[in-house]
Design a protein around this motif. Structure first.
Motif, PDB file in Angstrom:
ATOM      1  N   ILE A 142      41.382 -49.918 -30.848  1.00 47.17           N
ATOM      2  CA  ILE A 142      42.400 -49.779 -29.802  1.00 47.17           C
ATOM      3  C   ILE A 142      43.613 -48.964 -30.250  1.00 47.17           C
ATOM      4  O   ILE A 142      44.394 -48.510 -29.427  1.00 47.17           O
ATOM      5  CB  ILE A 142      42.876 -51.162 -29.291  1.00 47.17           C
ATOM      6  CG1 ILE A 142      43.414 -52.015 -30.444  1.00 47.17           C
ATOM      7  CG2 ILE A 142      41.759 -51.884 -28.566  1.00 47.17           C
ATOM      8  CD1 ILE A 142      43.941 -53.376 -30.015  1.00 47.17           C
ATOM      9  N   ASP A 143      43.738 -48.739 -31.553  1.00 46.87           N
ATOM     10  CA  ASP A 143      44.946 -48.129 -32.118  1.00 46.87           C
ATOM     11  C   ASP A 143      45.276 -46.770 -31.498  1.00 46.87           C
ATOM     12  O   ASP A 143      46.429 -46.501 -31.162  1.00 46.87           O
ATOM     13  CB  ASP A 143      44.783 -48.004 -33.637  1.00 46.87           C
ATOM     14  CG  ASP A 143      46.028 -47.430 -34.298  1.00 46.87           C
ATOM     15  OD1 ASP A 143      47.132 -47.871 -33.928  1.00 46.87           O
ATOM     16  OD2 ASP A 143      45.887 -46.553 -35.170  1.00 46.87           O
ATOM     17  N   LYS A 144      44.274 -45.912 -31.327  1.00 47.07           N
ATOM     18  CA  LYS A 144      44.540 -44.546 -30.848  1.00 47.07           C
ATOM     19  C   LYS A 144      44.056 -44.311 -29.418  1.00 47.07           C
ATOM     20  O   LYS A 144      43.896 -43.185 -28.976  1.00 47.07           O
ATOM     21  CB  LYS A 144      43.889 -43.534 -31.792  1.00 47.07           C
ATOM     22  CG  LYS A 144      44.555 -43.542 -33.169  1.00 47.07           C
ATOM     23  CD  LYS A 144      43.873 -42.609 -34.132  1.00 47.07           C
ATOM     24  CE  LYS A 144      44.569 -42.660 -35.488  1.00 47.07           C
ATOM     25  NZ  LYS A 144      43.850 -41.897 -36.513  1.00 47.07           N
ATOM     26  N   GLY A 151      42.474 -56.565 -40.950  1.00 40.59           N
ATOM     27  CA  GLY A 151      42.719 -56.517 -42.385  1.00 40.59           C
ATOM     28  C   GLY A 151      44.203 -56.635 -42.694  1.00 40.59           C
ATOM     29  O   GLY A 151      45.019 -57.016 -41.849  1.00 40.59           O
ATOM     30  N   VAL A 152      44.575 -56.263 -43.901  1.00 42.48           N
ATOM     31  CA  VAL A 152      45.967 -56.338 -44.345  1.00 42.48           C
ATOM     32  C   VAL A 152      46.870 -55.479 -43.460  1.00 42.48           C
ATOM     33  O   VAL A 152      48.009 -55.831 -43.159  1.00 42.48           O
ATOM     34  CB  VAL A 152      46.082 -55.876 -45.828  1.00 42.48           C
ATOM     35  CG1 VAL A 152      47.531 -55.962 -46.306  1.00 42.48           C
ATOM     36  CG2 VAL A 152      45.192 -56.728 -46.710  1.00 42.48           C
ATOM     37  N   SER A 153      46.349 -54.337 -43.007  1.00 42.79           N
ATOM     38  CA  SER A 153      47.162 -53.412 -42.195  1.00 42.79           C
ATOM     39  C   SER A 153      47.496 -53.983 -40.820  1.00 42.79           C
ATOM     40  O   SER A 153      48.474 -53.603 -40.188  1.00 42.79           O
ATOM     41  CB  SER A 153      46.410 -52.087 -42.005  1.00 42.79           C
ATOM     42  OG  SER A 153      45.251 -52.305 -41.213  1.00 42.79           O
ATOM     43  N   GLY A 154      46.646 -54.921 -40.344  1.00 45.81           N
ATOM     44  CA  GLY A 154      46.861 -55.485 -39.010  1.00 45.81           C
ATOM     45  C   GLY A 154      46.526 -54.520 -37.893  1.00 45.81           C
ATOM     46  O   GLY A 154      46.865 -54.735 -36.736  1.00 45.81           O
ATOM     47  N   ASN A 193      43.504 -64.004 -36.796  1.00 48.09           N
ATOM     48  CA  ASN A 193      43.417 -62.711 -37.496  1.00 48.09           C
ATOM     49  C   ASN A 193      42.279 -61.842 -36.964  1.00 48.09           C
ATOM     50  O   ASN A 193      41.699 -61.036 -37.684  1.00 48.09           O
ATOM     51  CB  ASN A 193      43.217 -62.941 -39.003  1.00 48.09           C
ATOM     52  CG  ASN A 193      41.880 -63.621 -39.289  1.00 48.09           C
ATOM     53  OD1 ASN A 193      41.366 -64.339 -38.433  1.00 48.09           O
ATOM     54  ND2 ASN A 193      41.325 -63.402 -40.462  1.00 48.09           N
ATOM     55  N   ALA A 194      41.941 -62.023 -35.682  1.00 48.44           N
ATOM     56  CA  ALA A 194      40.831 -61.261 -35.100  1.00 48.44           C
ATOM     57  C   ALA A 194      41.214 -60.708 -33.733  1.00 48.44           C
ATOM     58  O   ALA A 194      42.076 -61.262 -33.036  1.00 48.44           O
ATOM     59  CB  ALA A 194      39.596 -62.145 -34.974  1.00 48.44           C
TER      60      ALA A 194
END
Length: 208
Positions: free
Chosen positions: A191-193, A183-186, A156-157
């Motif tokens: 790195i997301d954007k 977190g819950v959102s994963g 989870n990291a």
């Protein structure tokens, strides 16, 4: 206590009590520091080649050693916990986790994840997944200073290695190493954007 060679073959992260600073330094000395890593960076139709080196002077910063002791030791002694001076001090003094805990226990705990996930560093540089990094694309914006972010996921990291070209040295150096729990959102905001790129390892050359 694990030896440096055993860290390379682990399939799960070690417990903090199974490693120490001398083990991580030995791992760095044997499996990262002697090599020049060459990559082809592919960004759309654009392609370039880069070299990455893990100098001794980068070791303490990657593990956050200076940040543990920063406000807890005299300013004149900070040189023992950063850069080349820090590398030499760890090697010559036998500085260990217990010493760092005694200096600042809460700060040690805050960077503990760096120590237990450091064994993944060789995996990250051998098989990098990469983004072109801009700190303003992180929400909230971060002060992290790097050009490219390599990363890998473990349970989870997300474990990140940020690299940046040193204009004086003429090659890329490791600038930051950090672990972000998902977190819950994963979603990993670092790195997301960011713009995904391909970092293809071309070669690993031993320095003579």
């Amino acid at each position: 206590m694990f030896r440096a060679e055993e860290l390379c073959g682990l399939s799960i992260k070690p417990k903090i009590n199974d490693i120490d600073l001398n083990v991580l330094q030995d791992y760095y000395r044997k499996f990262l520091n002697p090599f020049v890593y060459q990559y082809d960076i592919i960004e759309g139709k654009k392609q370039s080649s880069i070299q990455l080196r893990f100098d001794e002077a980068n070791f303490c910063h990657l593990l956050g050693i200076e940040s543990i002791v920063k406000y807890s030791v005299p300013k004149k002694k900070i040189c023992n916990y950063k850069g080349q001076g820090g590398w030499d001090f760890i090697q010559n003094s036998g500085l260990c986790f217990n010493d760092l805990k005694k200096i600042n226990k809460s700060k040690f705990k805050s960077v503990k994840a760096k120590f237990v996930y450091f064994y993944l560093m060789t995996d990250i540089v051998e098989n990098p997944v990469a983004v072109k990094f801009k700190n303003q694309n992180v929400d909230p914006p971060t002060k992290i200073d790097c050009d490219i972010l390599f990363y890998t996921k473990d349970e989870n990291a997300v474990i990140h290695l940020g690299i940046k070209k040193d204009e004086v040295l003429g090659y890329y150096i490791p600038k930051t190493f950090f672990v972000e729990k998902l977190g819950v959102s994963g979603i990993d905001s670092y790195i997301d954007k960011q713009k995904k790129i391909i970092a293809k390892k071309k070669n690993r050359i031993i320095m003579l």
